[in-house]
Write an enzyme that holds these catalytic residues in place. Sequence first.
Site, PDB file in Angstrom:
ATOM      1  N   LYS A  66       3.948  -3.276  -6.666  1.00  0.00           N
ATOM      2  CA  LYS A  66       5.159  -2.898  -6.966  1.00  0.00           C
ATOM      3  C   LYS A  66       6.024  -3.459  -5.969  1.00  0.00           C
ATOM      4  O   LYS A  66       7.222  -4.139  -6.284  1.00  0.00           O
ATOM      5  CB  LYS A  66       5.530  -1.424  -7.389  1.00  0.00           C
ATOM      6  CG  LYS A  66       6.818  -1.074  -7.826  1.00  0.00           C
ATOM      7  CD  LYS A  66       7.160  -1.474  -9.180  1.00  0.00           C
ATOM      8  CE  LYS A  66       8.543  -1.379  -9.729  1.00  0.00           C
ATOM      9  NZ  LYS A  66       8.833  -2.470 -10.797  1.00  0.00           N
ATOM     10  N   LYS A  94       7.098 -11.898 -17.379  1.00  0.00           N
ATOM     11  CA  LYS A  94       6.651 -10.590 -17.963  1.00  0.00           C
ATOM     12  C   LYS A  94       5.222 -10.628 -18.605  1.00  0.00           C
ATOM     13  O   LYS A  94       4.472  -9.906 -18.197  1.00  0.00           O
ATOM     14  CB  LYS A  94       7.586  -9.983 -18.917  1.00  0.00           C
ATOM     15  CG  LYS A  94       8.888  -9.260 -18.325  1.00  0.00           C
ATOM     16  CD  LYS A  94       8.753  -7.966 -17.514  1.00  0.00           C
ATOM     17  CE  LYS A  94       8.531  -8.391 -16.044  1.00  0.00           C
ATOM     18  NZ  LYS A  94       9.624  -8.255 -15.279  1.00  0.00           N
ATOM     19  N   TRP A  97      -3.541  -2.344  -1.359  1.00  0.00           N
ATOM     20  CA  TRP A  97      -3.123  -3.277  -1.913  1.00  0.00           C
ATOM     21  C   TRP A  97      -3.712  -4.494  -0.939  1.00  0.00           C
ATOM     22  O   TRP A  97      -3.189  -4.462   0.134  1.00  0.00           O
ATOM     23  CB  TRP A  97      -1.834  -3.849  -2.412  1.00  0.00           C
ATOM     24  CG  TRP A  97      -1.754  -4.801  -3.206  1.00  0.00           C
ATOM     25  CD1 TRP A  97      -1.695  -5.208  -4.364  1.00  0.00           C
ATOM     26  CD2 TRP A  97      -1.290  -6.210  -2.596  1.00  0.00           C
ATOM     27  NE1 TRP A  97      -1.363  -6.562  -4.959  1.00  0.00           N
ATOM     28  CE2 TRP A  97      -1.011  -7.115  -3.638  1.00  0.00           C
ATOM     29  CE3 TRP A  97      -0.949  -6.447  -1.390  1.00  0.00           C
ATOM     30  CZ2 TRP A  97      -0.663  -8.328  -3.405  1.00  0.00           C
ATOM     31  CZ3 TRP A  97      -0.621  -7.939  -1.088  1.00  0.00           C
ATOM     32  CH2 TRP A  97      -0.353  -8.861  -2.317  1.00  0.00           C
ATOM     33  N   GLU A 112      12.146 -14.976 -17.341  1.00  0.00           N
ATOM     34  CA  GLU A 112      11.941 -13.807 -17.082  1.00  0.00           C
ATOM     35  C   GLU A 112      10.681 -13.205 -18.216  1.00  0.00           C
ATOM     36  O   GLU A 112       9.981 -12.630 -17.945  1.00  0.00           O
ATOM     37  CB  GLU A 112      13.163 -12.975 -17.049  1.00  0.00           C
ATOM     38  CG  GLU A 112      12.902 -11.247 -17.183  1.00  0.00           C
ATOM     39  CD  GLU A 112      12.124 -10.836 -15.783  1.00  0.00           C
ATOM     40  OE1 GLU A 112      11.989 -11.425 -14.860  1.00  0.00           O
ATOM     41  OE2 GLU A 112      11.860  -9.581 -16.047  1.00  0.00           O
ATOM     42  N   HIS A 151      11.470 -33.459 -20.969  1.00  0.00           N
ATOM     43  CA  HIS A 151      10.867 -34.130 -19.915  1.00  0.00           C
ATOM     44  C   HIS A 151       9.462 -33.717 -19.320  1.00  0.00           C
ATOM     45  O   HIS A 151       9.081 -34.187 -18.261  1.00  0.00           O
ATOM     46  CB  HIS A 151      11.906 -33.900 -18.853  1.00  0.00           C
ATOM     47  CG  HIS A 151      13.360 -34.176 -19.104  1.00  0.00           C
ATOM     48  ND1 HIS A 151      13.728 -35.732 -19.394  1.00  0.00           N
ATOM     49  CD2 HIS A 151      14.492 -33.600 -19.549  1.00  0.00           C
ATOM     50  CE1 HIS A 151      14.936 -35.718 -19.847  1.00  0.00           C
ATOM     51  NE2 HIS A 151      15.505 -34.461 -19.910  1.00  0.00           N
ATOM     52  N   ARG A 199       1.980   1.021  -6.053  1.00  0.00           N
ATOM     53  CA  ARG A 199       2.297   0.034  -4.873  1.00  0.00           C
ATOM     54  C   ARG A 199       0.995  -0.542  -4.318  1.00  0.00           C
ATOM     55  O   ARG A 199       0.971  -1.274  -3.716  1.00  0.00           O
ATOM     56  CB  ARG A 199       2.689   1.281  -3.506  1.00  0.00           C
ATOM     57  CG  ARG A 199       3.820   2.007  -3.562  1.00  0.00           C
ATOM     58  CD  ARG A 199       4.177   2.866  -2.480  1.00  0.00           C
ATOM     59  NE  ARG A 199       4.619   1.995  -1.258  1.00  0.00           N
ATOM     60  CZ  ARG A 199       5.891   1.967  -1.102  1.00  0.00           C
ATOM     61  NH1 ARG A 199       6.711   2.176  -1.771  1.00  0.00           N
ATOM     62  NH2 ARG A 199       6.142   0.686  -0.061  1.00  0.00           N
ATOM     63  N   CYS A 249       0.797  -1.106   0.135  1.00  0.00           N
ATOM     64  CA  CYS A 249      -0.076  -0.053  -0.140  1.00  0.00           C
ATOM     65  C   CYS A 249       1.066   1.433  -0.031  1.00  0.00           C
ATOM     66  O   CYS A 249       2.295   1.206   0.249  1.00  0.00           O
ATOM     67  CB  CYS A 249      -0.986  -0.095   1.179  1.00  0.00           C
ATOM     68  SG  CYS A 249      -1.702  -1.559   1.419  1.00  0.00           S
ATOM     69  N   ASN A 267       0.016   0.440   6.423  1.00  0.00           N
ATOM     70  CA  ASN A 267       0.515  -0.537   5.092  1.00  0.00           C
ATOM     71  C   ASN A 267       0.975  -1.432   6.284  1.00  0.00           C
ATOM     72  O   ASN A 267       1.998  -1.304   7.239  1.00  0.00           O
ATOM     73  CB  ASN A 267       1.708   0.260   4.608  1.00  0.00           C
ATOM     74  CG  ASN A 267       2.434  -0.618   3.457  1.00  0.00           C
ATOM     75  OD1 ASN A 267       1.876  -1.697   3.220  1.00  0.00           O
ATOM     76  ND2 ASN A 267       3.272  -0.203   2.914  1.00  0.00           N
ATOM     77  N   GLY A 268       0.699  -2.687   6.047  1.00  0.00           N
ATOM     78  CA  GLY A 268       1.331  -3.951   6.595  1.00  0.00           C
ATOM     79  C   GLY A 268       0.269  -5.065   6.953  1.00  0.00           C
ATOM     80  O   GLY A 268      -0.867  -4.891   6.393  1.00  0.00           O
ATOM     81  N   GLU A 314       2.528 -11.515 -16.017  1.00  0.00           N
ATOM     82  CA  GLU A 314       2.045 -10.379 -15.111  1.00  0.00           C
ATOM     83  C   GLU A 314       1.237  -9.271 -15.879  1.00  0.00           C
ATOM     84  O   GLU A 314       0.469  -9.012 -15.202  1.00  0.00           O
ATOM     85  CB  GLU A 314       3.417  -9.698 -14.670  1.00  0.00           C
ATOM     86  CG  GLU A 314       4.379 -10.267 -13.711  1.00  0.00           C
ATOM     87  CD  GLU A 314       5.143  -9.269 -13.362  1.00  0.00           C
ATOM     88  OE1 GLU A 314       5.123  -8.807 -12.156  1.00  0.00           O
ATOM     89  OE2 GLU A 314       6.149  -8.871 -14.224  1.00  0.00           O
TER      90      GLU A 314
END
Length: 613
Positions: free
Chosen positions: A608, A490, A73, A486, A509, A27, A2, A99-100, A493
Amino acid sequence: MCGIVGYIGEKDASQVLVKGLKRLEYRGYDSAGVALMNGKMMIEKGKGKVSNLEKKIDTKKLIAKIGIGHTRWATHGEPNDINSHPHVSESGNIAVVHNGIIENYNSLKKKLELRGRTFKSATDTEIIAQLLEEIYTTTKGITFEQAIQLTLKQIVGTYGIAVVSLDQQDKVYVARKGSPLLLGIGDNEMFIASDASPIVEYTNKVIYLDDGEMAVVTKDSYKVKTIEDVELTKEIHELEMGLEAIEKAGYPHFMLKEIFEQPRSIGDCMRGRINPEEGTIQLGGLRDVMDELVNAKRIVIAACGTSWHSALVGEYIFEYLARTPVEVEYASEFRYRDPLIGKGDVLLVISQSGETADTLAALREAKERGALVLGICNVVGSTISRETDAGVFTHAGPEIGVASTKAFTAQVVVLIMMAIKIAMEKGEITKKKAKKLIQELDSIPEKVDQILQECDEPIQKIAKMFTYAPNFLYLGRSYNFPVALEGALKLKEISYIHAEGYPAAEMKHGPIALIDEMMPVVVIAATKHTNDKTISNIEEVKARKGRILSVMNDDNKDVKELSEFSIQIPTTKDYFSPLLTVIPLQLLSYYIAVNRGCNVDQPRNLAKSVTVE
Ligand code: M6R
């Protein structure tokens, strides 16, 4: 996670808060809200973006010079109007943004309910406002500041909080444990924020709060103390970033701006550190620990997400060049398995934000066990950068897009510089070889620029062909296996397409069962020493009618012939190639996401900086 913002001064607080919340929106963006005071407490909040909040605020009704704001968030309680912050106490006199995570909120809530308090939301945050009011109104002779201290002592969990109270209309109270908070010192005005982005427009003087600290802020003063009431004198830092670094500069999205910034950010990361003429590398932040690094029997690297992928690239490069064994760990797993780490070991943590809770926890665990703890961070002043014994900043500049791009390449550059430096010190490579490597490293920004200029348009066309593909497979070998991970990350996301990254040879495999004429397979075929093997893997995909999209060196005719689409990039040393191969993959995921109408900079469910474990 947040974002918190606060203001006290002479300006219209609602405007400062809304602007600040927009800057902090990366955030978290489930919901947003503000509490403003001008004789009464005015709360405006709701589900959705800060722009929704902005529309709701009637500036004619809401003129105030003090206030706090929040962009959320969600952790406890779904994103809806009621669960949005600020949360107020029963009387409505106290408002809190947080926040937390409050871990013991259930037991505290039950106790307060027994005392007749009713809760409106499903959040853990409301407990802070209610408990604070309970303590403040029932404890004889207590000050508001003491009530905050007593409240925080009862709370188990993490928090960055800002509090305003109708009883204290000239003050904002803040406290931190596990979630970043800083104070911006202006001229007859003070700012509070989770990071510097809402502050930089007004002042470059900041104070970073540490865990266990609180501050009482008026428009022209601040008092910092511990929750245990010990007064502190805090250092005032000067912010180096400018406003332009946190604006889009004409690009439609921060992500695209940050992709295109890479020639500069990679250059900034190397500037003053490499000397191609002399073939030397100076990493000032590691000078005092270089002996320990050189003599380390092994290096453990812990990180999350994209930073974990750069750590994997680092593992290949450290082992190849410096011949130092490296283990790469998910930071989130590290501390929960009684890790074998202690005196004589080196833990290197990598984090763009420097605030990722899992990475921070790994750092603290290793530190407690006596290991030397080093960091690679982008955000100066971040918790991780301050808690490590030594480290290197990536100097990539603020990264606002939730999908990490320029942070990855800068982290890889730091790892390369570290590996070459250690290899030189250990005598694993000659001065002559080191000089050649450093000269090649120096040419990377130009090559990245070339890719951006030459590949952007072709990639836009390719993206159109694959916009509605439901799945993607990314394959790479050696240094480019982490790039396959990566590339897949990307795409998932920001476009919500299911994608998997695999070591190319591992495909047979299992994942090979997924391949049919509908499956796009992105092959990163730019590692020369594995080229023949990669070609065999491409043949295996083609034999099952998979569609090959390759990222390859411009002289690789074999791969070109086998590919339905190929993106050609300049050649470099194999171990530097992730710096080039990742660029087309960033662009591909960006354009696919844009074509699908996705919110590229603020993808659903993500934030983020993940400051909860
Ligand atoms: O700030 P950090 O580098 O510690 O963040 C780690 C991850 O949360 C981050 O890389 C995340 O995976 C990004 N969304 C990737 O694009």
